[in-house]
Scaffold this motif. Structure first.
Motif, short mmCIF file in Angstrom:
data_model
loop_
_atom_site.label_atom_id
_atom_site.label_comp_id
_atom_site.label_asym_id
_atom_site.label_seq_id
_atom_site.Cartn_x
_atom_site.Cartn_y
_atom_site.Cartn_z
N UNK A 45 22.42 4.76 13.58
CA UNK A 45 22.20 5.16 12.18
C UNK A 45 23.32 6.05 11.65
N UNK A 46 23.85 6.92 12.49
CA UNK A 46 24.99 7.76 12.06
C UNK A 46 26.21 6.90 11.74
N UNK A 47 26.48 5.92 12.57
CA UNK A 47 27.61 5.02 12.31
C UNK A 47 27.36 4.21 11.04
N UNK A 48 26.13 3.77 10.83
CA UNK A 48 25.79 2.99 9.63
C UNK A 48 25.94 3.83 8.37
N UNK A 49 25.60 5.11 8.45
CA UNK A 49 25.79 6.00 7.30
C UNK A 49 27.27 6.15 6.98
N UNK A 50 28.09 6.28 8.02
CA UNK A 50 29.54 6.43 7.82
C UNK A 50 30.17 5.20 7.17
N UNK A 51 29.63 4.03 7.47
CA UNK A 51 30.20 2.79 6.92
C UNK A 51 29.51 2.35 5.63
N UNK A 52 28.45 3.08 5.24
CA UNK A 52 27.73 2.72 4.03
C UNK A 52 26.70 1.63 4.23
N UNK A 53 26.35 1.34 5.49
CA UNK A 53 25.41 0.26 5.79
C UNK A 53 23.99 0.73 6.08
N UNK A 54 23.75 2.02 6.07
CA UNK A 54 22.43 2.54 6.47
C UNK A 54 21.31 2.01 5.59
N UNK A 55 21.57 1.81 4.32
CA UNK A 55 20.50 1.38 3.41
C UNK A 55 20.09 -0.08 3.62
N UNK A 56 20.91 -0.86 4.30
CA UNK A 56 20.59 -2.27 4.52
C UNK A 56 20.30 -2.59 5.99
N UNK A 57 20.26 -1.58 6.82
CA UNK A 57 20.01 -1.78 8.25
C UNK A 57 18.52 -1.58 8.53
N UNK A 58 17.86 -2.64 8.96
CA UNK A 58 16.43 -2.53 9.28
C UNK A 58 16.25 -1.79 10.60
N UNK A 59 15.05 -1.29 10.82
CA UNK A 59 14.75 -0.60 12.08
C UNK A 59 14.92 -1.53 13.26
N UNK A 60 14.46 -2.78 13.12
CA UNK A 60 14.60 -3.75 14.21
C UNK A 60 16.08 -3.98 14.52
N UNK A 61 16.90 -4.15 13.48
CA UNK A 61 18.33 -4.38 13.70
C UNK A 61 19.00 -3.15 14.32
N UNK A 62 18.63 -1.97 13.87
CA UNK A 62 19.21 -0.75 14.45
C UNK A 62 18.88 -0.65 15.93
N UNK A 63 17.67 -1.01 16.29
CA UNK A 63 17.26 -0.95 17.69
C UNK A 63 17.97 -2.02 18.54
N UNK A 64 18.21 -3.18 17.95
CA UNK A 64 18.98 -4.21 18.66
C UNK A 64 20.40 -3.74 18.92
N UNK A 65 21.04 -3.18 17.90
CA UNK A 65 22.41 -2.68 18.05
C UNK A 65 22.43 -1.55 19.09
N UNK A 66 21.43 -0.67 19.03
CA UNK A 66 21.36 0.43 20.00
C UNK A 66 21.20 -0.09 21.43
N UNK A 67 20.38 -1.11 21.60
CA UNK A 67 20.21 -1.69 22.94
C UNK A 67 21.51 -2.33 23.42
N UNK A 68 22.19 -3.05 22.54
CA UNK A 68 23.49 -3.63 22.91
C UNK A 68 24.49 -2.53 23.28
N UNK A 69 24.47 -1.43 22.54
CA UNK A 69 25.34 -0.28 22.82
C UNK A 69 25.04 0.30 24.20
N UNK A 70 23.76 0.50 24.50
CA UNK A 70 23.37 1.07 25.79
C UNK A 70 23.75 0.18 26.97
N UNK A 71 23.58 -1.12 26.79
CA UNK A 71 23.78 -2.06 27.89
C UNK A 71 25.20 -2.64 27.93
N UNK A 72 26.04 -2.22 26.98
CA UNK A 72 27.38 -2.79 26.85
C UNK A 72 27.29 -4.32 26.81
#
Length: 92
Positions: free
Chosen positions: A60-87
């Motif tokens: 969410x912090x990265x999405x705020x920096x890029x201006x994408x936070x308002x269009x990022x759903x919770x499900x999508x944020x969690x998918x990106x976070x899982x991809x981040x954690x698992x590389x």
């Protein structure tokens, strides 16, 4: 390692022996045959996991920096976070 989003199941794609993860929120988005395919892939070894809140905050912090936070759903944020954690690679 792949992290699978809803379109993977809607479009009935195959894994080709890749290891995979998804989140409970993806299953909740699916209906009918797509939900059945999700459950079938779980039966074939896909793990269903929830990312840490720390990783979700990073997304969410990265999405705020890029201006994408308002269009990022919770499900999508969690998918990106899982991809981040698992590389892992996010497949949409």
């Amino acid at each position: 390692m792949l992290v699978l989003d809803s379109p993977f199941f809607i479009e009935d794609r195959s894994l080709d022996d890749e290891r995979a993860l998804s989140t409970p929120g993806v299953r909740d988005e699916l209906e009918d045959a797509s939900r059945f395919r999700f459950d079938a892939v779980v039966g074939e070894g896909m793990r269903v996991e929830t990312p840490s809140e720390e990783s979700v905050t990073v997304v969410y912090e990265a999405a705020r920096e890029t201006g994408d936070a308002s269009v990022l759903s919770d499900v999508d944020a969690r998918l990106v976070a899982l991809a981040y954690e698992e590389d892992a690679t996010l497949v949409t």
